[in-house]
Design an enzyme around this catalytic site. Structure first.
Site, short mmCIF file in Angstrom:
data_model
loop_
_atom_site.label_atom_id
_atom_site.label_comp_id
_atom_site.label_asym_id
_atom_site.label_seq_id
_atom_site.Cartn_x
_atom_site.Cartn_y
_atom_site.Cartn_z
N TYR A 265 -2.53 6.71 1.02
CA TYR A 265 -3.90 6.23 0.84
C TYR A 265 -4.83 7.01 1.78
CZ TYR A 265 -1.85 2.17 -1.52
OH TYR A 265 -1.14 1.36 -2.37
N CYS A 307 -7.40 0.78 -8.12
CA CYS A 307 -7.58 1.10 -6.70
C CYS A 307 -6.27 1.50 -6.03
CB CYS A 307 -8.18 -0.10 -5.97
SG CYS A 307 -9.88 -0.46 -6.49
N ASP A 308 -5.17 1.48 -6.79
CA ASP A 308 -3.88 1.89 -6.23
C ASP A 308 -3.53 3.32 -6.62
OD1 ASP A 308 -1.75 1.03 -4.56
OD2 ASP A 308 -0.43 0.98 -6.30
N ALA A 309 -4.51 4.09 -7.08
CA ALA A 309 -4.28 5.49 -7.47
C ALA A 309 -4.34 6.35 -6.20
CB ALA A 309 -5.31 5.95 -8.48
N ASN A 313 0.55 8.97 -6.89
CA ASN A 313 0.32 8.69 -8.30
C ASN A 313 -0.32 9.87 -9.04
OD1 ASN A 313 1.49 6.21 -8.15
ND2 ASN A 313 -0.40 5.04 -8.18
#
Length: 423
Positions: A265, A307-309, A313
Site C-alpha cells: 500500500y 480501495c484494495d488495489a 494487484n
C-alpha cells in the site's frame, strides 16, 4: 537448507538457479550458468537481474516471499504444514510445486525426471468441493498443503484443475498445474462473489483485459477464475488423460520493484504508479500500450471503488518462450467501497489524493502526466473509459438486477464517474 529453483519454459522444465543458506550470511540466490548462457535467458524477476554471482536475502526476499499467501491465509497454511509463518523459505519449500507464474521450487534437488515430481491429478469429490465453498480457509489450506500449492494474496483461495472436456474437478499433484483459482464466499463480507463477478464483467465489457470467471454451482457461493498464467496446449502430452496446460511466468509489481508485501500500500506519496510505468517503459515489449492499459486499470479501480488495489494487484506476465513481457490481465477486482466498514484510503495515490471521495478528474490528469502521458492523452483515456464503463454498468446491472450488492456498486460507481466528467 538448499532450494532448487526451476521454471517451465515453453512446456519444458529448466533449472534457473538455487537458494542456499550460508552460516553468518543467510539466504543467497545465484543463477545457474546454463540458464545465464542460454540464448533465451531472462531474469526470474526484474528485481533480480542477470549478472551478479550471488544475491543476498534482502534482494531476493521480495520476489520469493511474494510467491506465498499473505496475512491470515499464510498463518493458516503454515499451521497446516507445522512450520512458523515467519519462515518464508520453509513454507516455500513445502508449497513450491505449484506457484503463481512458472516457477517451481524444491528442496530435494529438483530434476525433470524426479519421481516425486511426476505430474498427476487426484479427483475432487462433490462433497469436498461443497465443503470448500462453505468452510473457506480450513479446506483451502488443507488442499494447498496436500498438493504443495502456493497462491499469493490474503484471500482464501485454492488452485484446482477443471477438465475442459467434461468439467470435472481435480487436485494437482507433483508438478501438475492447476488451471483455475477457486475463491469461496466470505463470511465477513456479504455478496463478495457477486461483487467480484460483477466487477470483472463490467471491466470486460469496458475493454479491460480480465480472465474468464463464473459462479460455481455450489450451495454456498464460490467464484471460479480461469488462470491467465496457464495456457492450454492440447498438442502436448496429456497428464492422466487430461489436457495439459503450460505455465506462463508472471510477477506482481511488489516483486518486480523489489518491495516486500508489507509495502504494497502506498502510505505516503512514493510514486508507485510512476514506478510501475517506468518498469513498463524499460522492460515491456510494447511499453506505450502497457502504460495506457495500466492507467485505464487504475482509473477503473477508482470507478468501482476498489480501495484494495495495491502493488500486488498489478502484475507482469511473460509469453510462453519468455521473450515478450506485458501487463497482465486485471484480477481481484472488488468494490471495497460497497462495505461501509472498510477504509476509503486507496492502495495507490491518484495525483496528490489518497481518499476515494476526494479524487476528481484533475487528479487523474496529474496521475497520467506522472506516468509519462501527455495531459491531452490522459484526458482522452479518461473520457473513453468513462463512456465505456457507463454503458457496461447499465448492461451488466440489468442482468443482475436482483442482487443488492450489484445495485449498490452500480449506483456508487455512477457517482464517481460523474466526478470524472469535464467541468
Amino acid at each position: 537448507m538448499r532450494l532448487s529453483i526451476g521454471v517451465e519454459f515453453a512446456g519444458a522444465y529448466r533449472s534457473v538457479g538455487a537458494i542456499a543458506t550460508k552460516p553468518g550470511i543467510g539466504a543467497v540466490f545465484s543463477y545457474d550458468k546454463e540458464w545465464v548462457e542460454g540464448a533465451s535467458c531472462q531474469p526470474l524477476s526484474l528485481s533480480i537481474p542477470i549478472g551478479e554471482a550471488e544475491y543476498p536475502d534482502r534482494v531476493i526476499r521480495p520476489y520469493f516471499e511474494g510467491l506465498l499467501p499473505e496475512e491470515y491465509s499464510r498463518s493458516v497454511v503454515a499451521r497446516e504444514l507445522g512450520v512458523s509463518s515467519h519462515s518464508y523459505l520453509k513454507i516455500l519449500a513445502a508449497l513450491g510445486d505449484e506457484c503463481i507464474g512458472a516457477v517451481l521450487v524444491s528442496d530435494e534437488g529438483v530434476k525433470g525426471d524426479d519421481e516425486s515430481l511426476l505430474p498427476h491429478y487426484t479427483p475432487l469429490d462433490e462433497e469436498t468441493f461443497e465443503s470448500l465453498a462453505a468452510r473457506e480457509y480450513a479446506v483451502s489450506s488443507e488442499i494447498a498443503a496436500e498438493s504443495r500449492l502456493s497462491l499469493a494474496g490474503s484471500q482464501s483461495k485454492v488452485g484446482l484443475y477443471r477438465d475442459p472436456v467434461d468439467g470435472s474437478w481435480w487436485v494437482p499433484r507433483g508438478t501438475a498445474p492447476s488451471n483455475c483459482i477457486v475463491k469461496p464466499n466470505s463470511s465477513r463480507f456479504a455478496g463478495i462473489v457477486d461483487n467480484e463477478l460483477f466487477c470483472l464483467d463490467v471491466a470486460r465489457a469496458s475493454g479491460i483485459s480480465v480472465p474468464s470467471a463464473y459462479a460455481a454451482p455450489t450451495q454456498a457461493p464460490m467464484l471460479v477464475v480461469e488462470r491467465y498464467d496457464r495456457k492450454p496446449c492440447p498438442t502436448d502430452a496429456p497428464i492422466d488423460g487430461h489436457v495439459r496446460f503450460r505455465r506462463l511466468h508472471q510477477e506482481d509489481f511488489c516483486q518486480a520493484l523489489g518491495m516486500l508485501g508489507t509495502e504494497k500500500y502506498e502510505e505516503s506519496r512514493r510514486g508507485y504508479a510512476r514506478n510501475m510505468a517506468d518498469a513498463l517503459r524499460r522492460y515491456a515489449s510494447n511499453p506505450i500500450e502497457g502504460i495506457l492499459r495500466l492507467f485505464d486499470l487504475i482509473a477503473f479501480n477508482y470507478i468501482i471503488g476498489n480501495c484494495d488495489a495495491h502493488l500486488k494487484n498489478y502484475s507482469l506476465v511473460r509469453s510462453d518462450d519468455w521473450c515478450e513481457l506485458s501487463l497482465a490481465p486485471a484480477y481481484d477486482l472488488v468494490s471495497t467501497a460497497a462495505y461501509p466498514e472498510l477504509t476509503t484510503a486507496m492502495g495507490l495515490y491518484v495525483g496528490e489524493k489518497k481518499r476515494l471521495e476526494a479524487v476528481e478528474r484533475a487528479d487523474f490528469i496529474e496521475l497520467g502526466h506522472s506516468m509519462g502521458l501527455s495531459r491531452r492523452a490522459a484526458e482522452t483515456r479518461i473520457d473513453v473509459l468513462r463512456d465505456c464503463v457507463v454503458a457496461a454498468l447499465e448492461a451488466q446491472a440489468a442482468d443482475s438486477a436482483d442482487s443488492e450488492i450489484v445495485r449498490a456498486i452500480a449506483y456508487q460507481s455512477k457517482k464517481r464517474i460523474e466526478k470524472l466528467a469535464v467541468v
